[in-house]
Design an enzyme around this catalytic site. Structure first.
Site, PDB file in Angstrom:
ATOM      1  N   ARG A  82     -63.312  15.913 -87.327  1.00 11.70           N
ATOM      2  CA  ARG A  82     -63.237  16.918 -88.390  1.00 11.70           C
ATOM      3  C   ARG A  82     -63.157  18.321 -87.797  1.00 11.70           C
ATOM      4  O   ARG A  82     -62.441  19.185 -88.305  1.00 11.70           O
ATOM      5  CB  ARG A  82     -64.454  16.771 -89.311  1.00 11.70           C
ATOM      6  N   LYS A 185     -64.218  22.971 -92.309  1.00 10.52           N
ATOM      7  CA  LYS A 185     -65.574  23.536 -92.247  1.00 10.52           C
ATOM      8  C   LYS A 185     -65.534  24.891 -91.539  1.00 10.52           C
ATOM      9  O   LYS A 185     -65.849  24.989 -90.355  1.00 10.52           O
ATOM     10  CB  LYS A 185     -66.493  22.540 -91.518  1.00 10.52           C
ATOM     11  N   GLU A 221     -66.755  20.277-105.712  1.00  5.39           N
ATOM     12  CA  GLU A 221     -68.002  19.863-105.068  1.00  5.39           C
ATOM     13  C   GLU A 221     -69.070  20.895-105.355  1.00  5.39           C
ATOM     14  O   GLU A 221     -68.820  21.894-106.021  1.00  5.39           O
ATOM     15  CB  GLU A 221     -67.807  19.648-103.555  1.00  5.39           C
TER      16      GLU A 221
HETATM   17  C1  LIG Z   1     -70.612  20.141 -94.322  1.00  3.71           C
HETATM   18  C2  LIG Z   1     -70.245  20.137 -95.754  1.00  3.71           C
HETATM   19  C3  LIG Z   1     -70.471  19.030 -96.601  1.00  3.71           C
HETATM   20  C4  LIG Z   1     -71.207  17.795 -96.141  1.00  3.71           C
HETATM   21  O1  LIG Z   1     -70.568  17.096 -95.134  1.00  3.71           O
HETATM   22  P1  LIG Z   1     -71.371  16.017 -94.276  1.00  3.71           P
HETATM   23  O2  LIG Z   1     -70.400  15.590 -93.247  1.00  3.71           O
HETATM   24  O3  LIG Z   1     -71.768  14.931 -95.176  1.00  3.71           O
HETATM   25  O4  LIG Z   1     -72.552  16.739 -93.717  1.00  3.71           O
HETATM   26  C5  LIG Z   1     -70.020  19.092 -97.897  1.00  3.71           C
HETATM   27  N1  LIG Z   1     -69.403  20.190 -98.379  1.00  3.71           N
HETATM   28  C6  LIG Z   1     -69.186  21.270 -97.605  1.00  3.71           C
HETATM   29  C7  LIG Z   1     -68.504  22.444 -98.201  1.00  3.71           C
HETATM   30  C8  LIG Z   1     -69.594  21.291 -96.269  1.00  3.71           C
HETATM   31  O5  LIG Z   1     -69.377  22.365 -95.528  1.00  3.71           O
END
Ligand SMILES: *Cc1c(COP(=O)(O)O)cnc(C)c1O
Length: 342
Positions: A82, A185, A221
């Site tokens: 990722r 991210k 989300e």
């Molecule tokens: C990091 C993150 C998540 C959660 O991802 P995981 O891999 O499950 O920790 C969800 N939404 C956003 C916007 C994130 O930055």
């Protein structure tokens, strides 16, 4: 090895400095070897692209002491991949997966005295970070990069494990656009979302629930976590959208839900569907699952949980994922990567 003198049972999500972090530099077309650093400060050009134009991305994952005393990291290969996607999307030099896996092992080993004991509910949070470091004032990608990784011991996001939360749908602030960077991210998404989170909190809710920015019709989300709903006929339903971050926790829960005999649907989720779910949850590395107590959408509110009594499905999903992470449930998909402690 003597463990650090910390109150393991009462750790929060506050940053605690540990002994070392690792730094790798990209220069003249290649990545350096690891440099072990004691200080938790970095020196950076005041003109670095990370600072001015947001050329930075990060990851978050956890190491656990398992029941048998070994240390394992949960699905670091997924985080490595990722982070490569994140880097590519904002034209940064990706940090190779092999090196990423070495780096997370090494930083955990170096800070072994900060790994919370099995049974404490706490874990060692690992934070990889990639920064564009070239001093350039014009808007263009950096040619030099710093990858660093540090760790900090953290408690369960909520004491006692599962803490139901109240969500507010906010429509006048967007976190990410359909063809923007919501699916990677990067810090910029968080900056964009700060006002919405603050607004939700100021109004007495725990977090915001975003809708898709174009139609304001489908669920995206929550601030830092993916969303899922459980239908009355026991389906696990989670949004598909180009502007949400593919959560590794969500991906894992989908597998567990299938193993529990549930049907999993990843598809656009109309916000009106919240009124038909029997349970809902937010998921991410920090808390695994935050069961949703209520969602407020315009002048309507749906309440899933009375008296903070967590629903069976969220409870089972949570216990199963935690059990795998802690080595009490068989890890049949090889999600735990053991850290060689030599
Ligand atoms: C990091 C993150 C998540 C959660 O991802 P995981 O891999 O499950 O920790 C969800 N939404 C956003 C916007 C994130 O930055």
């Amino acid at each position: 090895m003597e463990r650090a003198n910390l109150d393991w049972e009462n750790l929060t999500f506050q940053y605690v400095k540990t002994d070392y972090h690792l730094e790798y530099y990209f220069k003249d077309g290649q990545w350096s070897d690891a440099k072990i650093v004691e200080s938790d400060k970095i020196e950076l050009s005041i003109a670095a692209t990370a600072l001015h134009y947001g050329q930075e991305c990060f990851e978050g994952l956890k190491a656990f002491e398992q029941k048998d005393g070994t240390i394992s990291i949960f699905r670091p290969d997924e985080n490595a991949k990722r982070m490569i996607n994140s880097a590519k999307k904002i034209l940064m030099e990706p940090f190779p997966e092999e090196k990423f896996l070495e780096a997370v092992n090494e930083v955990v080993r170096l800070n072994r005295r900060f790994i919370p004991p099995y049974g404490s509910g706490a874990s060692l949070y690992i934070r990889p970070l990639l920064l564009g470091t070239s001093g350039i004032v014009g808007v263009k990608p950096s040619h030099e990069y710093l990858f660093l990784v540090f760790v900090t011991p953290v408690g369960p996001y909520f004491k006692g494990g599962l803490k139901p939360i109240d969500l507010l749908v906010i429509e006048d602030i967007d976190r990410a656009a359909p063809f923007g960077t919501g699916d990677v991210k990067v810090g910029g998404n968080y900056a964009a979302g700060l006002r919405a989170s603050k607004k939700a909190k100021d109004l007495g809710y725990n977090e915001v629930l975003y809708l898709d920015a174009r139609h304001k019709k489908y669920i995206d989300e929550s601030g830092p976590a993916n969303f899922f709903g459980i239908t009355k006929d026991n389906k696990y339903v989670t949004p598909k959208s180009s502007s949400i971050l593919p959560s590794i926790t969500n991906k894992s829960l989908q597998v567990i839900a299938k193993d529990m005999g549930m049907t999993v649907e990843q598809r656009p989720v109309d916000v009106e569907e919240i009124f038909d779910f029997k349970e809902a949850g937010c998921c991410g590395t920090a808390a695994v699952i935050s069961p949703v107590k209520s969602i407020t959408y315009r002048d309507r509110k749906v309440t899933y949980l009375e008296d903070d009594e967590v629903g069976d499905v969220c409870h089972n999903l949570y216990n199963h994922l935690r059990g795998i992470q802690l080595g009490t449930i068989e890890d049949k998909y090889g999600w735990n990567f053991k850290v060689p402690m030599d």
